[in-house]
Write a protein that holds these residues in place. Sequence first.
Motif, short mmCIF file in Angstrom:
data_model
loop_
_atom_site.label_atom_id
_atom_site.label_comp_id
_atom_site.label_asym_id
_atom_site.label_seq_id
_atom_site.Cartn_x
_atom_site.Cartn_y
_atom_site.Cartn_z
N GLU A 3 3.03 10.40 -8.15
CA GLU A 3 1.83 11.24 -8.24
C GLU A 3 2.03 12.35 -9.27
O GLU A 3 1.13 12.66 -10.06
CB GLU A 3 1.51 11.85 -6.87
N ASP A 17 -0.37 5.58 -10.92
CA ASP A 17 -1.15 5.34 -9.71
C ASP A 17 -1.06 3.87 -9.29
O ASP A 17 -0.93 3.54 -8.11
CB ASP A 17 -2.62 5.73 -9.93
N ARG A 20 2.27 3.17 -7.79
CA ARG A 20 2.37 3.72 -6.45
C ARG A 20 1.83 2.74 -5.40
O ARG A 20 2.36 2.62 -4.30
CB ARG A 20 1.61 5.04 -6.38
N ARG A 21 0.78 2.01 -5.77
CA ARG A 21 0.23 1.02 -4.84
C ARG A 21 1.27 -0.03 -4.47
O ARG A 21 1.38 -0.44 -3.32
CB ARG A 21 -0.98 0.32 -5.47
N LEU A 24 3.99 1.42 -2.16
CA LEU A 24 3.49 1.50 -0.79
C LEU A 24 3.43 0.12 -0.15
O LEU A 24 3.71 -0.05 1.03
CB LEU A 24 2.10 2.14 -0.77
N GLN A 60 -2.24 8.43 13.76
CA GLN A 60 -0.79 8.40 13.60
C GLN A 60 -0.10 8.18 14.94
O GLN A 60 0.84 7.38 15.04
CB GLN A 60 -0.32 9.70 12.97
N GLU A 84 3.66 5.54 8.33
CA GLU A 84 3.23 6.20 7.09
C GLU A 84 2.39 5.26 6.24
O GLU A 84 1.35 5.65 5.69
CB GLU A 84 4.46 6.68 6.31
N ALA A 85 2.84 4.03 6.11
CA ALA A 85 2.11 3.06 5.30
C ALA A 85 0.76 2.74 5.91
O ALA A 85 -0.24 2.58 5.20
CB ALA A 85 2.94 1.78 5.15
N ALA A 88 -1.68 5.60 5.35
CA ALA A 88 -2.07 5.69 3.94
C ALA A 88 -3.28 4.82 3.64
O ALA A 88 -4.03 5.09 2.69
CB ALA A 88 -0.89 5.29 3.05
N ARG A 89 -3.48 3.78 4.44
CA ARG A 89 -4.62 2.88 4.22
C ARG A 89 -5.95 3.59 4.43
O ARG A 89 -6.99 3.16 3.90
CB ARG A 89 -4.53 1.68 5.17
N ARG A 90 -5.96 4.70 5.16
CA ARG A 90 -7.20 5.40 5.46
C ARG A 90 -7.85 5.99 4.20
O ARG A 90 -9.02 6.39 4.25
CB ARG A 90 -6.96 6.50 6.49
N LYS A 91 -7.14 6.03 3.11
CA LYS A 91 -7.73 6.50 1.86
C LYS A 91 -8.93 5.66 1.45
O LYS A 91 -9.78 6.11 0.67
CB LYS A 91 -6.69 6.51 0.74
#
Length: 219
Positions: A3, A17, A20-21, A24, A60, A84-85, A88-91
Amino acid sequence: MLEQLEGSIGAGLGVFDKARRYVLMEKYPPQFQDFSLMEAEALTLSSYQTYVVDGLFQTQEYARALIGGGFPKLSDEKVEELVEARIARRKLFDRTPTAMIELILDEAVLRRPFGDWAVQQGQLRSLTEDAQRHNVSLQVMPLARGTRGSHAGARGDMILVETKEHQHVVYMEIEDESFLVADPTKASRLAHRYAKIRSQALSPDDSLSLIERLAGEEH
């Protein structure tokens, strides 16, 4: 790190970016990795779940109780990595361009706690908040549906996806094995079944009222 690199030397190209995908993605269970990128870029997602809350909607605490309580037992470090992974999908909820997301939950999911009832209450409250997003529709399949002589969802979970290329595929997962149905004839048959499931579920307003009532119950 990626980031920060994107902000300092990315030059607006999005290279870091994109990297980063994939970083993850490596944190996801093997059976989910290929689908994770498709989910992140989907135009529409339509999910029917019969046993647990769809991972995209999990809190979480709920995810930690679910993943940590599975078998075989995972290390605390691995559990936290998977949690955590998953979070992160909630984005996807706030992504631009907007993804349209639909979730149908069997009522049993709402009544089946993981961790303890406080964790379940937090999950239910989170569902009520997500249900009020402009790009989300949430419905509940009532427990008594089978007494009406027809239950289109009796054969289990599925997630219908419209990809960024406007292809329609169906993702299914069972016992750590995943299946992606891309054949147009088979995908169409499953889409028709999903449409019937939707028609048999409670309306979004009635579903929200039920979830709110269950979230307020003491156990």
